[in-house]
Design a protein around this motif. Structure first.
Motif, PDB file in Angstrom:
ATOM      1  N   GLY A   9      33.178  34.934  45.402  1.00 44.87           N
ATOM      2  CA  GLY A   9      32.176  33.980  44.921  1.00 44.87           C
ATOM      3  C   GLY A   9      32.272  32.650  45.641  1.00 44.87           C
ATOM      4  O   GLY A   9      33.174  32.417  46.453  1.00 44.87           O
ATOM      5  N   LYS A  10      31.304  31.773  45.319  1.00 42.47           N
ATOM      6  CA  LYS A  10      31.234  30.450  45.946  1.00 42.47           C
ATOM      7  C   LYS A  10      31.719  29.379  44.977  1.00 42.47           C
ATOM      8  O   LYS A  10      31.392  29.391  43.799  1.00 42.47           O
ATOM      9  N   THR A  11      32.511  28.460  45.499  1.00 44.55           N
ATOM     10  CA  THR A  11      32.961  27.323  44.699  1.00 44.55           C
ATOM     11  C   THR A  11      31.879  26.245  44.696  1.00 44.55           C
ATOM     12  O   THR A  11      30.859  26.368  45.394  1.00 44.55           O
ATOM     13  N   ALA A  12      32.126  25.189  43.904  1.00 40.75           N
ATOM     14  CA  ALA A  12      31.160  24.084  43.853  1.00 40.75           C
ATOM     15  C   ALA A  12      31.002  23.423  45.218  1.00 40.75           C
ATOM     16  O   ALA A  12      29.939  22.886  45.552  1.00 40.75           O
ATOM     17  N   LEU A  33      35.326  33.210  35.827  1.00 41.16           N
ATOM     18  CA  LEU A  33      34.967  32.556  37.089  1.00 41.16           C
ATOM     19  C   LEU A  33      34.169  31.284  36.846  1.00 41.16           C
ATOM     20  O   LEU A  33      34.360  30.270  37.538  1.00 41.16           O
ATOM     21  N   ARG A  34      33.288  31.314  35.853  1.00 41.39           N
ATOM     22  CA  ARG A  34      32.488  30.123  35.539  1.00 41.39           C
ATOM     23  C   ARG A  34      33.355  28.978  35.035  1.00 41.39           C
ATOM     24  O   ARG A  34      33.052  27.811  35.283  1.00 41.39           O
ATOM     25  N   LYS A  35      34.433  29.326  34.322  1.00 44.91           N
ATOM     26  CA  LYS A  35      35.364  28.287  33.873  1.00 44.91           C
ATOM     27  C   LYS A  35      35.995  27.566  35.059  1.00 44.91           C
ATOM     28  O   LYS A  35      36.357  26.393  34.977  1.00 44.91           O
ATOM     29  N   LYS A  36      36.144  28.288  36.173  1.00 43.63           N
ATOM     30  CA  LYS A  36      36.734  27.715  37.380  1.00 43.63           C
ATOM     31  C   LYS A  36      35.654  27.147  38.322  1.00 43.63           C
ATOM     32  O   LYS A  36      35.944  26.832  39.477  1.00 43.63           O
ATOM     33  N   ASN A  37      34.402  27.060  37.813  1.00 46.74           N
ATOM     34  CA  ASN A  37      33.275  26.551  38.610  1.00 46.74           C
ATOM     35  C   ASN A  37      33.035  27.396  39.868  1.00 46.74           C
ATOM     36  O   ASN A  37      32.775  26.871  40.956  1.00 46.74           O
ATOM     37  N   ILE A  38      33.160  28.714  39.706  1.00 46.01           N
ATOM     38  CA  ILE A  38      32.901  29.650  40.808  1.00 46.01           C
ATOM     39  C   ILE A  38      31.695  30.507  40.443  1.00 46.01           C
ATOM     40  O   ILE A  38      31.629  31.077  39.359  1.00 46.01           O
ATOM     41  N   THR A  39      30.724  30.574  41.363  1.00 51.74           N
ATOM     42  CA  THR A  39      29.549  31.417  41.165  1.00 51.74           C
ATOM     43  C   THR A  39      29.813  32.779  41.788  1.00 51.74           C
ATOM     44  O   THR A  39      29.950  32.894  43.018  1.00 51.74           O
ATOM     45  N   PRO A  40      29.943  33.838  40.984  1.00 51.25           N
ATOM     46  CA  PRO A  40      30.283  35.153  41.554  1.00 51.25           C
ATOM     47  C   PRO A  40      29.150  35.740  42.384  1.00 51.25           C
ATOM     48  O   PRO A  40      27.981  35.654  42.010  1.00 51.25           O
ATOM     49  N   THR A  41      29.501  36.309  43.525  1.00 52.68           N
ATOM     50  CA  THR A  41      28.519  36.987  44.383  1.00 52.68           C
ATOM     51  C   THR A  41      28.727  38.502  44.372  1.00 52.68           C
ATOM     52  O   THR A  41      27.808  39.264  44.607  1.00 52.68           O
ATOM     53  N   LEU A  42      29.957  38.933  44.093  1.00 51.53           N
ATOM     54  CA  LEU A  42      30.259  40.360  44.056  1.00 51.53           C
ATOM     55  C   LEU A  42      31.425  40.622  43.115  1.00 51.53           C
ATOM     56  O   LEU A  42      32.466  39.972  43.207  1.00 51.53           O
ATOM     57  N   ILE A  43      31.235  41.573  42.185  1.00 44.85           N
ATOM     58  CA  ILE A  43      32.304  41.986  41.273  1.00 44.85           C
ATOM     59  C   ILE A  43      32.324  43.511  41.244  1.00 44.85           C
ATOM     60  O   ILE A  43      31.324  44.139  40.888  1.00 44.85           O
ATOM     61  N   THR A  44      33.440  44.089  41.643  1.00 46.40           N
ATOM     62  CA  THR A  44      33.560  45.546  41.662  1.00 46.40           C
ATOM     63  C   THR A  44      34.844  45.971  40.961  1.00 46.40           C
ATOM     64  O   THR A  44      35.846  45.255  40.981  1.00 46.40           O
ATOM     65  N   GLU A  45      34.789  47.143  40.349  1.00 44.18           N
ATOM     66  CA  GLU A  45      35.962  47.676  39.656  1.00 44.18           C
ATOM     67  C   GLU A  45      36.902  48.306  40.668  1.00 44.18           C
ATOM     68  O   GLU A  45      36.482  49.096  41.517  1.00 44.18           O
ATOM     69  N   LYS A  46      38.178  47.918  40.591  1.00 41.10           N
ATOM     70  CA  LYS A  46      39.165  48.470  41.504  1.00 41.10           C
ATOM     71  C   LYS A  46      39.582  49.851  41.015  1.00 41.10           C
ATOM     72  O   LYS A  46      39.990  50.025  39.876  1.00 41.10           O
ATOM     73  N   LYS A  47      39.473  50.841  41.862  1.00 43.75           N
ATOM     74  CA  LYS A  47      39.788  52.214  41.478  1.00 43.75           C
ATOM     75  C   LYS A  47      41.290  52.417  41.387  1.00 43.75           C
ATOM     76  O   LYS A  47      42.053  51.842  42.148  1.00 43.75           O
TER      77      LYS A  47
END
Length: 404
Positions: A9-12, A33-47
């Motif tokens: 994700g992208k930071t502020a 992630l929002r608590k850390k001021n990060i806008t997520p661009t990709l979230i995937t489950e780790k197999k």
């Protein structure tokens, strides 16, 4: 059930960051992630396949590895070694390969200007929120070596507590499994031999013998597969049900109400809660952050919800003891001692004393459980096998009497 998610994700400031989070859903990862001021661009489950086929969990970092690393790292910091140099030395010395790779990544982040605590937070699978927050408090207060020693002591005590609980659970499970397996072997393989012999002799069999033979015929045929399938189905259902938030909350509530195990689970929860919160507060972590971390590490949804409700009350300006007493999850003695700790300004010390007391209570509960379960299991095994043997020999005794 906790799932490991990989994210980027992208930071502020517009920079791209990535890492891993352990959570139940993607929504939880987004919230973190929002608590850390990060806008997520990709979230995937780790197999988990790599872990299963790559040496049965060879990549796992155990608590023991963390304790050894933490104590060594504390000694180096106390001796005046720079963070980067200490991390570089330990990354080549630790036996666990996964931990070595993580330490190298942390070293690179620290070299790039990140704080040690922020670098730790990028590896939630290895270093928990509790660990990272305590390190952050240690860095802010200039007492990192002291905090690391407290962390190592805390993890060691947590390991002992886990070992006690596992010991309490393993014994009855193993003995019960052996007992059921022994009875099943007798019913499926031994009883049919007697059944054929009695059929050849003819006549009416005693009622206990008829019951045992009917059960044996049922288990030896399709009935055995049905019973096995039912057991597997129940286990799978419970596992899947506990993966949901509601399911875990329901099953955890049931576990707390169990006659024997419920008392043990409650005492373990109290010991863990007081030990964790006391360690966090004594290390300089704010009480609201401490309560949130303690709730996440509670291991029981009922306890977690109660702690989060307490946190809301504390946010509203109330003391810690008042909402704890209303939660009706913790014993009155615990809330009274916490109230005394708050009034005297020694809450962290009082929490530590409560934790020590309940560690001893867990010891006593485990010993009592083992003492109670052992004769009960022996009676069950002896009674079951004895009934089968008597039932099989009754026709023989009857035959001997007729011959005489």
């Amino acid at each position: 059930m906790a799932i490991i998610f990989q994210w980027s994700g992208k930071t502020a400031g517009g920079t791209i960051e990535s890492g891993e989070f352990t959570a139940s859903t993607k929504e939880e990862v987004i919230a973190q992630l929002r608590k850390k001021n990060i806008t997520p661009t990709l979230i995937t489950e780790k197999k988990a396949a790599k872990k299963l086929f790559g040496g049965f969990g060879a990549g796992r970092v155990k608590d023991k590895d963390i304790v050894v690393f933490t104590r060594q790292f504390s000694t180096m910091i106390d001796a005046g070694l720079p963070l980067v140099q200490a991390l570089d030395i330990l990354s080549t010395q630790v036996e666990n390969k996964t931990l070595a790779k993580v330490l190298l990544q942390i070293k690179e982040d620290v070299e790039a200007g990140s704080t040690y605590a922020d670098a730790l937070k990028k590896h939630p699978r290895t270093f928990s929120d509790l660990y990272a927050n305590m390190v952050a408090a240690g860095e802010a207060g200039g007492i990192l070596d002291t905090i690391l020693n407290r962390l190592a002591a805390y993890i060691e005590k947590s390991m002992k507590l886990k070992k006690k609980v596992k010991g309490a659970m393993v014994y009855p499970i193993v003995v019960s499994t052996v007992a059921i397996a022994a009875i099943a072997i007798i019913m499926i393989f031994v009883v049919p031999t007697f059944s054929k012999m009695f059929a050849a002799l003819g006549g009416t069999l005693p009622l206990p013998t008829q019951i045992i033979i009917k059960i044996s015929n049922f288990l030896g045929g399709i009935g055995g597969l049905m019973v096995f399938g039912a057991i597997v189905g129940v286990v799978v259902f419970i596992v899947q049900f506990r993966r949901t938030e509601k399911g875990k909350a329901i099953t955890d509530r049931i576990l707390l109400k169990l006659p024997i195990f419920g008392v043990l689970i409650n005492k373990v929860a109290v010991a863990k809660f007081t030990r964790t919160l006391g360690t966090l507060i004594s290390s300089g972590v704010p009480i609201l952050d401490g309560l949130e971390i303690t709730a996440k590490t509670a291991g029981n949804k009922v306890i977690e919800y109660a702690i989060m409700d307490v946190r809301k009350s504390v946010t509203g300006g109330k003391t810690l003891a008042e909402p704890l007493s209303k939660a009706k999850v913790f014993p009155p003695m615990v809330t009274h001692m916490i109230a005394v700790g708050e009034s005297t300004g020694a809450l962290d010390s009082m929490l530590g004393k409560i934790a020590d007391f309940y560690d001893d209570e867990v010891d006593a509960a485990v010993n009592n459980l083992t003492a109670m379960m052992e004769p009960m299991l022996m009676i069950f095994l002896g009674g079951s096998v004895g009934f089968i043997v008597v039932a099989m020999y009754l026709p023989i005794f009857k035959l001997i009497t007729l011959i005489k």
